[in-house]
Motif scaffolding. Structure first.
Motif, PDB file in Angstrom:
ATOM      1  N   LYS A 199       0.827  -1.217   0.000  1.00 48.36           N
ATOM      2  CA  LYS A 199       0.000   0.000   0.000  1.00 48.36           C
ATOM      3  C   LYS A 199       0.859   1.265   0.000  1.00 48.36           C
ATOM      4  CE  LYS A 199      -1.962  -1.105   3.915  1.00 48.36           C
ATOM      5  NZ  LYS A 199      -1.157  -2.302   4.255  1.00 48.36           N
ATOM      6  N   SER A 200       1.844   1.304   0.900  1.00 49.12           N
ATOM      7  CA  SER A 200       2.696   2.496   0.964  1.00 49.12           C
ATOM      8  C   SER A 200       3.531   2.634  -0.300  1.00 49.12           C
ATOM      9  CB  SER A 200       3.627   2.429   2.179  1.00 49.12           C
ATOM     10  OG  SER A 200       2.874   2.505   3.368  1.00 49.12           O
ATOM     11  N   THR A 201       4.006   1.524  -0.810  1.00 45.57           N
ATOM     12  CA  THR A 201       4.813   1.573  -2.034  1.00 45.57           C
ATOM     13  C   THR A 201       3.980   2.134  -3.183  1.00 45.57           C
ATOM     14  OG1 THR A 201       6.055  -0.331  -1.252  1.00 45.57           O
ATOM     15  CG2 THR A 201       6.267   0.212  -3.590  1.00 45.57           C
ATOM     16  N   MET A 211      -3.015   9.982   1.189  1.00 44.17           N
ATOM     17  CA  MET A 211      -2.800   9.913   2.642  1.00 44.17           C
ATOM     18  C   MET A 211      -2.454   8.475   2.995  1.00 44.17           C
ATOM     19  SD  MET A 211      -5.754  12.249   4.309  1.00 44.17           S
ATOM     20  CE  MET A 211      -6.023  13.942   3.769  1.00 44.17           C
ATOM     21  N   ASP A 212      -1.315   8.301   3.650  1.00 39.33           N
ATOM     22  CA  ASP A 212      -0.864   6.952   4.010  1.00 39.33           C
ATOM     23  C   ASP A 212      -1.004   6.761   5.516  1.00 39.33           C
ATOM     24  OD1 ASP A 212       0.182   4.455   4.091  1.00 39.33           O
ATOM     25  OD2 ASP A 212       2.178   5.002   3.367  1.00 39.33           O
ATOM     26  N   GLU A 213      -2.037   6.085   5.912  1.00 39.92           N
ATOM     27  CA  GLU A 213      -2.347   5.822   7.322  1.00 39.92           C
ATOM     28  C   GLU A 213      -2.268   7.096   8.170  1.00 39.92           C
ATOM     29  OE1 GLU A 213      -1.464   2.178   9.045  1.00 39.92           O
ATOM     30  OE2 GLU A 213      -0.728   1.226   7.218  1.00 39.92           O
ATOM     31  N   PRO A 214      -3.047   8.108   7.799  1.00 39.18           N
ATOM     32  CA  PRO A 214      -2.915   9.411   8.458  1.00 39.18           C
ATOM     33  C   PRO A 214      -3.305   9.423   9.928  1.00 39.18           C
ATOM     34  CG  PRO A 214      -4.842   9.378   7.038  1.00 39.18           C
ATOM     35  CD  PRO A 214      -4.080   8.130   6.747  1.00 39.18           C
TER      36      PRO A 214
HETATM   37 MG    MG Z   1       2.311   1.166   4.763  1.00 37.86          MG
END
Ligand code: MG
Ligand code: ADP
Length: 260
Positions: A60-62, A180-183
């Motif tokens: 997901k982050s990638t 937004m990555d796990e904000p």
């Molecule tokens: Mg992640």
């Protein structure tokens, strides 16, 4: 203080709602032997809110980082507003300015005031006059409910306030898209809602958003679509109602049984 929202005078959002804004086509990425993005294909339309969920390590982050080219990809293309992301160069800086990014860990500049955090990029990247940037920053800080913190240093603010400043900072560039990555993952529980409220407000206003989160309340309330990722692939793509009540794949069923 509850953040309140009104359409910003400087915003170009809601325009041409519904047209493709982000087009991700056959994207592949490896880290050594690890196939971290495996044939990722999806389109995010203007004004759409897409929630990305999936187990830790699923990519997901990638994917988020690839969308604003904090990471390169091995093959495939990512286009934003009709422009394929280049590898590097001046166009890349422009494309990045069009994509706001909010991280789990706030990432505010520790040695600058809240106000300076929000004015920095508009002044440096867009060449905005200081007075104009400050006026815009105060409007945005007011929208996320922290205008009264403008002269403080980030460390003097709560996590929830810092994350709202980070959202204001990304809005200051008038982005076409916010990632937004796990904000809310790094926040104390009592601060999660104040940030989610800001995010829901942005969604309601028509901001195009790709949000990695396991906050199902946000997904149900604000998402047009949920992407479920596992092992570098988009395994399922559905409306929140469909996904949460009738996940199709075993991976999704298993994942949801653990978090719901
Ligand atoms: Mg992640
Ligand atoms: P998620 O955000 O879904 O938890 P990530 O995109 O952070 O997943 O990571 C996907 C996989 O890629 C994980 O196995 C992670 O360890 C690996 N990974 C992430 N970044 C790097 C890197 N820079 N080098 C090597 N492996 C990485």
């Amino acid at each position: 203080m509850q953040p309140t929202f009104s359409a910003p005078s400087t915003s170009n959002i809601s325009v041409r709602r519904g047209e493709p804004l982000v087009v991700i086509d056959h994207v592949e990425k490896h880290y050594g032997d690890l196939h971290v993005l495996n044939d990722i294909n999806t389109v995010v339309n203007r004004g759409e809110v897409v929630v990305v969920i999936g187990p830790s390590g699923s990519g997901k982050s990638t994917l988020c980082r690839a969308i604003n080219r904090l990471e390169t990809i091995d093959s495939g293309t990512i286009a934003i507003d009709g422009e394929v992301l280049p590898e590097e160069g001046k166009e890349l800086a422009q494309l990045r300015a069009d994509v706001g990014m909010v991280f789990q860990s706030f990432n505010l500049f520790a040695h600058k005031t809240v106000l300076e955090n929000v004015t920095l990029a508009p002044i440096k990247v867009k060449g905005m006059k200081k007075a104009e940037a400050e006026r815009l920053a105060m409007e945005l800080l007011d929208r996320v409910g922290v205008a009264n913190q403008a002269q403080k240093m980030p460390a003097q603010l709560s996590g929830g306030q810092q994350q709202r400043v980070a959202i204001a900072r990304s809005l200051a560039m008038n982005p076409k898209l916010i990632l937004m990555d796990e904000p809310t993952s790094a926040l104390d529980p009592e601060m999660i809602n104040e940030v989610l409220d800001v995010m829901v407000g942005l969604a309601e206003q028509g901001m195009t958003m790709i949000v990695v989160t396991h906050e199902m309340g946000f997904a149900r309330k604000a998402a047009d679509r949920v992407l479920f990722m596992a092992d570098g692939q988009i395994v399922e793509e559905a409306t929140p109602a469909e996904f949460f009540s009738r996940p199709k794949s075993h991976r999704a069923q298993d994942f949801l049984s653990k978090i719901l």
